[in-house]
Write a protein that holds these residues in place. Structure first.
Motif, PDB file in Angstrom:
ATOM      1  N   GLY A 147      70.213  44.855   2.146  1.00 32.20           N
ATOM      2  CA  GLY A 147      70.733  43.917   3.078  1.00 32.20           C
ATOM      3  C   GLY A 147      71.684  44.435   4.044  1.00 32.20           C
ATOM      4  O   GLY A 147      71.821  45.735   4.121  1.00 32.20           O
ATOM      5  N   ASP A 148      72.171  43.714   4.906  1.00 31.16           N
ATOM      6  CA  ASP A 148      73.065  44.183   5.885  1.00 31.16           C
ATOM      7  C   ASP A 148      74.391  44.898   5.298  1.00 31.16           C
ATOM      8  O   ASP A 148      75.146  43.966   4.709  1.00 31.16           O
ATOM      9  N   MET A 185      80.199  44.788   3.112  1.00 29.35           N
ATOM     10  CA  MET A 185      81.362  45.388   3.306  1.00 29.35           C
ATOM     11  C   MET A 185      82.323  44.338   3.459  1.00 29.35           C
ATOM     12  O   MET A 185      83.527  44.257   3.008  1.00 29.35           O
ATOM     13  N   THR A 186      81.926  43.383   4.338  1.00 27.53           N
ATOM     14  CA  THR A 186      83.034  42.308   4.730  1.00 27.53           C
ATOM     15  C   THR A 186      83.061  41.455   3.521  1.00 27.53           C
ATOM     16  O   THR A 186      84.386  41.106   3.166  1.00 27.53           O
ATOM     17  N   GLN A 187      82.297  41.145   2.704  1.00 29.60           N
ATOM     18  CA  GLN A 187      82.355  40.095   1.568  1.00 29.60           C
ATOM     19  C   GLN A 187      82.990  41.030   0.520  1.00 29.60           C
ATOM     20  O   GLN A 187      83.762  40.429  -0.434  1.00 29.60           O
ATOM     21  N   GLU A 232      84.066  53.998   4.379  1.00 32.20           N
ATOM     22  CA  GLU A 232      84.315  52.534   4.659  1.00 32.20           C
ATOM     23  C   GLU A 232      84.602  51.520   3.180  1.00 32.20           C
ATOM     24  O   GLU A 232      84.997  50.657   2.961  1.00 32.20           O
ATOM     25  N   ALA A 233      84.499  52.423   2.003  1.00 30.51           N
ATOM     26  CA  ALA A 233      84.738  51.983   0.689  1.00 30.51           C
ATOM     27  C   ALA A 233      85.686  52.545  -0.061  1.00 30.51           C
ATOM     28  O   ALA A 233      85.677  52.638  -1.254  1.00 30.51           O
ATOM     29  N   SER A 234      86.561  53.441   0.850  1.00 34.53           N
ATOM     30  CA  SER A 234      87.799  53.985   0.142  1.00 34.53           C
ATOM     31  C   SER A 234      88.606  52.966  -0.736  1.00 34.53           C
ATOM     32  O   SER A 234      89.126  53.609  -1.786  1.00 34.53           O
ATOM     33  N   HIS A 235      88.574  51.802  -0.853  1.00 35.55           N
ATOM     34  CA  HIS A 235      89.240  50.827  -1.574  1.00 35.55           C
ATOM     35  C   HIS A 235      88.423  50.464  -3.037  1.00 35.55           C
ATOM     36  O   HIS A 235      88.761  50.226  -3.976  1.00 35.55           O
ATOM     37  N   THR A 247      73.435  36.171  -3.263  1.00 36.69           N
ATOM     38  CA  THR A 247      72.336  35.752  -2.044  1.00 36.69           C
ATOM     39  C   THR A 247      72.985  35.543  -0.714  1.00 36.69           C
ATOM     40  O   THR A 247      72.418  35.398   0.245  1.00 36.69           O
ATOM     41  N   SER A 248      74.339  35.929  -0.690  1.00 36.51           N
ATOM     42  CA  SER A 248      74.900  35.709   0.687  1.00 36.51           C
ATOM     43  C   SER A 248      75.022  36.910   1.358  1.00 36.51           C
ATOM     44  O   SER A 248      75.309  36.973   2.765  1.00 36.51           O
ATOM     45  N   ILE A 249      74.229  38.135   1.074  1.00 40.00           N
ATOM     46  CA  ILE A 249      74.071  39.254   1.923  1.00 40.00           C
ATOM     47  C   ILE A 249      72.915  39.128   2.652  1.00 40.00           C
ATOM     48  O   ILE A 249      71.826  38.982   2.036  1.00 40.00           O
ATOM     49  N   THR A 250      73.048  39.194   4.086  1.00 38.77           N
ATOM     50  CA  THR A 250      71.957  38.841   4.983  1.00 38.77           C
ATOM     51  C   THR A 250      71.055  40.188   4.857  1.00 38.77           C
ATOM     52  O   THR A 250      71.440  41.102   4.596  1.00 38.77           O
ATOM     53  N   ASN A 251      69.578  39.702   4.989  1.00 41.34           N
ATOM     54  CA  ASN A 251      68.538  40.676   5.129  1.00 41.34           C
ATOM     55  C   ASN A 251      68.375  41.517   3.639  1.00 41.34           C
ATOM     56  O   ASN A 251      67.711  42.368   3.908  1.00 41.34           O
ATOM     57  N   ALA A 252      68.723  40.781   2.666  1.00 39.40           N
ATOM     58  CA  ALA A 252      68.397  41.435   1.435  1.00 39.40           C
ATOM     59  C   ALA A 252      67.029  41.147   0.937  1.00 39.40           C
ATOM     60  O   ALA A 252      66.445  40.092   1.334  1.00 39.40           O
ATOM     61  N   VAL A 253      66.377  41.913   0.148  1.00 42.17           N
ATOM     62  CA  VAL A 253      64.942  42.023  -0.240  1.00 42.17           C
ATOM     63  C   VAL A 253      65.108  41.476  -1.800  1.00 42.17           C
ATOM     64  O   VAL A 253      65.898  42.231  -2.524  1.00 42.17           O
ATOM     65  N   LYS A 254      64.637  40.403  -2.136  1.00 34.08           N
ATOM     66  CA  LYS A 254      64.619  39.841  -3.466  1.00 34.08           C
ATOM     67  C   LYS A 254      63.714  40.702  -4.089  1.00 34.08           C
ATOM     68  O   LYS A 254      62.550  40.593  -3.861  1.00 34.08           O
ATOM     69  N   ILE A 255      63.953  41.098  -5.168  1.00 37.89           N
ATOM     70  CA  ILE A 255      63.335  41.882  -6.469  1.00 37.89           C
ATOM     71  C   ILE A 255      62.951  41.026  -7.393  1.00 37.89           C
ATOM     72  O   ILE A 255      61.686  40.817  -7.705  1.00 37.89           O
TER      73      ILE A 255
END
Length: 191
Positions: free
Chosen positions: A105-106, A111-113, A63-66, A89-97
């Motif tokens: 996160g998701d 990958m979409t972003q 999925e990250a071939s680019h 901050t826009s990656i859903t379900n991320a855990v703030k360290i």
């Protein structure tokens, strides 16, 4: 009276760094800096932030071939797993360290972003494996002076600093005697 050469008064906790003492004999952790992502009575885990592997993310994931970014060695535990730290901050379900540093996160959101350039690859670090300690293990290693605990960590240290100088820079940032430790040679016979 017992003498501890590296111990400082900071306790390990989520968002702090573990900096290996200058002459730690464990090859997995020689001159390493670990960002703690969790620390509680059951144990601790985090990622080595200054050990790039020879792999690129495109070689690890279709999925990250680019992407041409290096994958880091997060630690010796479960090196067949892929994790990521980021400052978005826009990656859903991320855990703030801690401020501006997030874990996971998701993945589809990530990958979409990345594919739409909402997130720059410079704002993400990928890690194979992680560093983990069972109940009481990290405390025991701290008693043995294997680690220096540091609370000065920011996103620039993780994402913008050349990995080969993170260990030195983290100690320099602590100031005082820790700055002196940062200049110790890898082999003390060379001193």
């Amino acid at each position: 009276m017992e003498f501890f050469k590296y111990r400082n008064k900071l306790k390990p906790e989520k968002g702090r760094l573990l900096i290996s003492e200058p002459f730690l004999p464990d090859p997995n952790f020689e001159r390493t800096v670990v960002l703690l992502c969790e620390h509680n009575e059951e144990g601790s885990f985090g990622f080595v932030i200054n050990k790039p592997s020879i792999l690129k993310i495109a070689e690890v994931m279709e999925e990250a071939s680019h992407l041409d970014d290096i994958v880091f060695v997060g630690g010796p535990v479960q090196q067949d797993t892929l994790h990521f730290l980021h400052r978005n901050t826009s990656i859903t379900n991320a855990v703030k360290i801690q401020d501006d540093i997030y874990w996971g996160g998701d993945f589809q959101s990530l990958m979409t972003q990345l594919n739409t350039s909402v997130i720059k690859s410079a704002d993400i670090r990928f890690y194979l494996g992680y560093s983990g300690w069972g109940q009481g293990q990290l405390e025991s290693e701290l008693q043995e002076d294997s680690w220096i605990v540091c609370d000065f960590v920011d996103d620039a240290l993780l994402f913008d600093t050349d990995p080969t100088v993170i260990w030195k820079k983290a100690l320099d940032n602590m100031g005082g005697r820790f700055s002196v430790y940062s200049n110790y040679p890898v082999d003390p016979r060379l001193n």
